[in-house]
Design a protein around this motif. Structure first.
Motif, mmCIF file in Angstrom:
data_model
loop_
_atom_site.group_PDB
_atom_site.id
_atom_site.type_symbol
_atom_site.label_atom_id
_atom_site.label_comp_id
_atom_site.label_asym_id
_atom_site.label_seq_id
_atom_site.Cartn_x
_atom_site.Cartn_y
_atom_site.Cartn_z
ATOM 1 N N ARG A 84 44.339 37.182 37.700
ATOM 2 C CA ARG A 84 44.970 36.927 36.604
ATOM 3 C C ARG A 84 46.581 37.562 36.625
ATOM 4 N N ALA A 85 47.450 36.829 36.023
ATOM 5 C CA ALA A 85 48.738 37.487 36.387
ATOM 6 C C ALA A 85 49.102 38.977 35.836
ATOM 7 N N ARG A 86 48.286 39.141 34.957
ATOM 8 C CA ARG A 86 48.706 40.739 34.417
ATOM 9 C C ARG A 86 47.687 41.687 35.239
ATOM 10 N N CYS A 87 47.055 41.337 36.110
ATOM 11 C CA CYS A 87 46.309 42.314 36.937
ATOM 12 C C CYS A 87 47.036 42.819 37.951
ATOM 13 N N PRO A 88 47.181 44.321 37.949
ATOM 14 C CA PRO A 88 47.631 45.017 39.073
ATOM 15 C C PRO A 88 47.451 44.635 40.628
ATOM 16 N N ASN A 89 46.420 43.910 40.624
ATOM 17 C CA ASN A 89 46.159 43.204 42.060
ATOM 18 C C ASN A 89 46.755 42.148 42.324
ATOM 19 N N ALA A 90 47.468 41.242 41.259
ATOM 20 C CA ALA A 90 47.981 39.968 41.416
ATOM 21 C C ALA A 90 48.992 39.867 42.463
ATOM 22 N N MET A 112 36.105 38.464 44.598
ATOM 23 C CA MET A 112 36.254 38.566 43.264
ATOM 24 C C MET A 112 36.887 39.908 43.185
ATOM 25 N N CYS A 113 38.033 39.978 42.309
ATOM 26 C CA CYS A 113 38.801 41.225 42.015
ATOM 27 C C CYS A 113 37.613 42.317 41.371
ATOM 28 N N ASP A 114 38.026 43.450 41.572
ATOM 29 C CA ASP A 114 37.373 44.490 41.063
ATOM 30 C C ASP A 114 37.639 44.978 39.495
ATOM 31 N N ILE A 115 39.142 44.374 39.424
ATOM 32 C CA ILE A 115 39.701 44.805 38.207
ATOM 33 C C ILE A 115 39.506 43.700 37.114
ATOM 34 N N CYS A 116 39.864 42.315 37.418
ATOM 35 C CA CYS A 116 40.145 41.580 36.258
ATOM 36 C C CYS A 116 39.023 40.380 36.680
ATOM 37 N N HIS A 117 38.133 40.570 37.594
ATOM 38 C CA HIS A 117 36.906 39.772 38.024
ATOM 39 C C HIS A 117 37.255 38.270 38.015
ATOM 40 N N SER A 118 38.314 37.958 38.713
ATOM 41 C CA SER A 118 38.912 36.678 38.731
ATOM 42 C C SER A 118 39.151 36.345 40.287
ATOM 43 N N VAL A 119 39.109 35.193 40.578
ATOM 44 C CA VAL A 119 39.746 34.628 41.869
ATOM 45 C C VAL A 119 40.652 33.557 41.627
ATOM 46 N N PRO A 120 41.992 33.453 41.981
ATOM 47 C CA PRO A 120 42.829 34.591 42.313
ATOM 48 C C PRO A 120 42.713 35.300 41.034
ATOM 49 N N GLU A 127 61.292 38.526 42.515
ATOM 50 C CA GLU A 127 60.184 38.251 41.788
ATOM 51 C C GLU A 127 60.104 38.552 40.261
ATOM 52 N N ASP A 128 58.999 38.270 39.760
ATOM 53 C CA ASP A 128 58.984 38.409 38.391
ATOM 54 C C ASP A 128 59.060 39.725 38.316
ATOM 55 N N GLY A 129 59.984 40.171 37.021
ATOM 56 C CA GLY A 129 60.140 41.662 36.875
ATOM 57 C C GLY A 129 61.253 42.365 37.549
ATOM 58 N N ASP A 130 61.808 41.803 38.619
ATOM 59 C CA ASP A 130 62.913 42.314 39.415
ATOM 60 C C ASP A 130 64.274 42.208 38.566
ATOM 61 N N ARG A 131 65.196 43.029 38.930
ATOM 62 C CA ARG A 131 66.419 43.128 38.195
ATOM 63 C C ARG A 131 67.107 41.851 38.850
#
Length: 65
Positions: A11-17, A1-9, A33-37
């Motif tokens: 969530r999209a907005r999590c910095p660990n995603a 489980m992620c320490d930040i968003c507490h989800s597996v996998p 990738e998403d966010g690339d120019r």
């Protein structure tokens, strides 16, 4: 489980995603990738850089004569 968003996998907005590939460059076939120019042409082709777009269309830089 992620320490930040507490989800597996994560969530999209999590910095660990994991980065999400949304497009593929029409010239070099690398993932964009998403966010690339990125760049597109009027034919709907997507490119990871201006250089790839120029190479794809065979555009060369001319020097003054």
């Amino acid at each position: 489980m992620c320490d930040i968003c507490h989800s597996v996998p994560c969530r999209a907005r999590c910095p660990n995603a994991a980065a999400k590939t949304v497009e593929i460059c029409a010239f070099c076939h690398s993932g964009i990738e998403d966010g690339d120019r990125f760049f597109t042409d009027k034919y709907g082709n997507t490119f990871c850089s201006g250089d790839c777009a120029l190479e794809f269309h065979g555009i060369l830089e001319e020097t003054e004569v």
